[in-house]
Design a protein around this motif. Sequence first.
Motif, PDB file in Angstrom:
ATOM      1  N   GLU A  78       1.202  -1.369   0.188  1.00  0.00           N
ATOM      2  CA  GLU A  78       0.058  -0.052   0.436  1.00  0.00           C
ATOM      3  C   GLU A  78       0.953   1.002  -0.288  1.00  0.00           C
ATOM      4  OE1 GLU A  78      -2.311  -0.798   3.566  1.00  0.00           O
ATOM      5  OE2 GLU A  78      -3.502  -2.011   2.240  1.00  0.00           O
ATOM      6  N   GLN A  79       1.869   1.196   0.845  1.00  0.00           N
ATOM      7  CA  GLN A  79       3.032   2.583   1.010  1.00  0.00           C
ATOM      8  C   GLN A  79       3.656   2.920  -0.701  1.00  0.00           C
ATOM      9  OE1 GLN A  79       5.209   1.781   4.291  1.00  0.00           O
ATOM     10  NE2 GLN A  79       4.011   2.826   5.630  1.00  0.00           N
ATOM     11  N   LEU A  80       3.917   1.612  -1.315  1.00  0.00           N
ATOM     12  CA  LEU A  80       4.340   1.404  -2.475  1.00  0.00           C
ATOM     13  C   LEU A  80       3.596   2.097  -4.064  1.00  0.00           C
ATOM     14  CD1 LEU A  80       6.777  -1.960  -2.111  1.00  0.00           C
ATOM     15  CD2 LEU A  80       7.363   0.950  -2.712  1.00  0.00           C
ATOM     16  N   THR A  81       1.969   1.222  -3.499  1.00  0.00           N
ATOM     17  CA  THR A  81       1.233   1.738  -4.391  1.00  0.00           C
ATOM     18  C   THR A  81       1.081   3.967  -4.655  1.00  0.00           C
ATOM     19  OG1 THR A  81      -0.032  -0.243  -4.172  1.00  0.00           O
ATOM     20  CG2 THR A  81      -0.949   1.304  -5.261  1.00  0.00           C
ATOM     21  N   GLU A  82       0.947   4.219  -2.828  1.00  0.00           N
ATOM     22  CA  GLU A  82       1.125   5.426  -2.847  1.00  0.00           C
ATOM     23  C   GLU A  82       1.689   6.555  -3.080  1.00  0.00           C
ATOM     24  OE1 GLU A  82       0.603   8.704   1.174  1.00  0.00           O
ATOM     25  OE2 GLU A  82       0.032   6.214   1.419  1.00  0.00           O
ATOM     26  N   ILE A  83       2.989   5.975  -2.861  1.00  0.00           N
ATOM     27  CA  ILE A  83       4.392   6.641  -3.493  1.00  0.00           C
ATOM     28  C   ILE A  83       4.235   6.525  -4.830  1.00  0.00           C
ATOM     29  CG2 ILE A  83       7.293   6.715  -3.949  1.00  0.00           C
ATOM     30  CD1 ILE A  83       7.330   5.416  -0.977  1.00  0.00           C
ATOM     31  N   LEU A  85       1.921   6.925  -7.087  1.00  0.00           N
ATOM     32  CA  LEU A  85       0.450   7.412  -7.857  1.00  0.00           C
ATOM     33  C   LEU A  85       0.929   9.056  -7.091  1.00  0.00           C
ATOM     34  CD1 LEU A  85      -2.563   5.465  -6.034  1.00  0.00           C
ATOM     35  CD2 LEU A  85      -1.862   5.883  -8.395  1.00  0.00           C
ATOM     36  N   LYS A  86       2.190   8.926  -5.884  1.00  0.00           N
ATOM     37  CA  LYS A  86       2.300  10.777  -6.154  1.00  0.00           C
ATOM     38  C   LYS A  86       3.268  10.819  -7.049  1.00  0.00           C
ATOM     39  CE  LYS A  86       1.524  11.145  -1.297  1.00  0.00           C
ATOM     40  NZ  LYS A  86       2.127  11.443   0.197  1.00  0.00           N
ATOM     41  N   ILE A  92       7.144  11.586 -12.823  1.00  0.00           N
ATOM     42  CA  ILE A  92       7.773  11.283 -12.886  1.00  0.00           C
ATOM     43  C   ILE A  92       7.779  10.163 -13.383  1.00  0.00           C
ATOM     44  CG2 ILE A  92       9.369  10.102 -10.956  1.00  0.00           C
ATOM     45  CD1 ILE A  92       9.399  13.288  -9.414  1.00  0.00           C
ATOM     46  N   PRO A  93       8.577   9.062 -14.749  1.00  0.00           N
ATOM     47  CA  PRO A  93       7.814   7.576 -14.331  1.00  0.00           C
ATOM     48  C   PRO A  93       8.496   6.552 -13.243  1.00  0.00           C
ATOM     49  CG  PRO A  93       9.843   8.098 -15.745  1.00  0.00           C
ATOM     50  CD  PRO A  93       8.957   9.833 -14.963  1.00  0.00           C
ATOM     51  N   THR A  94       8.075   5.471 -12.922  1.00  0.00           N
ATOM     52  CA  THR A  94       8.214   5.103 -11.504  1.00  0.00           C
ATOM     53  C   THR A  94       8.364   3.373 -12.013  1.00  0.00           C
ATOM     54  OG1 THR A  94       5.932   4.062 -11.914  1.00  0.00           O
ATOM     55  CG2 THR A  94       6.239   6.148 -10.126  1.00  0.00           C
TER      56      THR A  94
END
Length: 100
Positions: A78-83, A85-86, A92-94
């Motif tokens: 969930e934290q990785l998904t939030e980062i 999305l931001k 910024i490409p992820t």
Amino acid sequence: MTKAFAAAALLAVWEIPSIVWACPTCKDGLSDNYVSAYAYSIMFMMSVPYLLLAGFFAYIVVAYLRKPAAERKELSAEQLTEIALKKAEQGIPTQPPAWD
């Protein structure tokens, strides 16, 4: 302190050339011991790439371990998904580009 060390090293190079190994071929090449001179130079050339790689990986490990434990913790999905999305909102490409 640095100047004193440099002066001592320069004095050692000038005064004690038999201790300073600049090149095994040059040092031992003056005598009849050509075989050992070339053996030393080959061993030196073979060991340098491994020493450089070991130094590089040691630097990475030390740099990683110097981070505080709070920064090294693993993030949840969930934290990785939030980062991600931001970053996407900021443009910024992820992910690296897909090469077809």
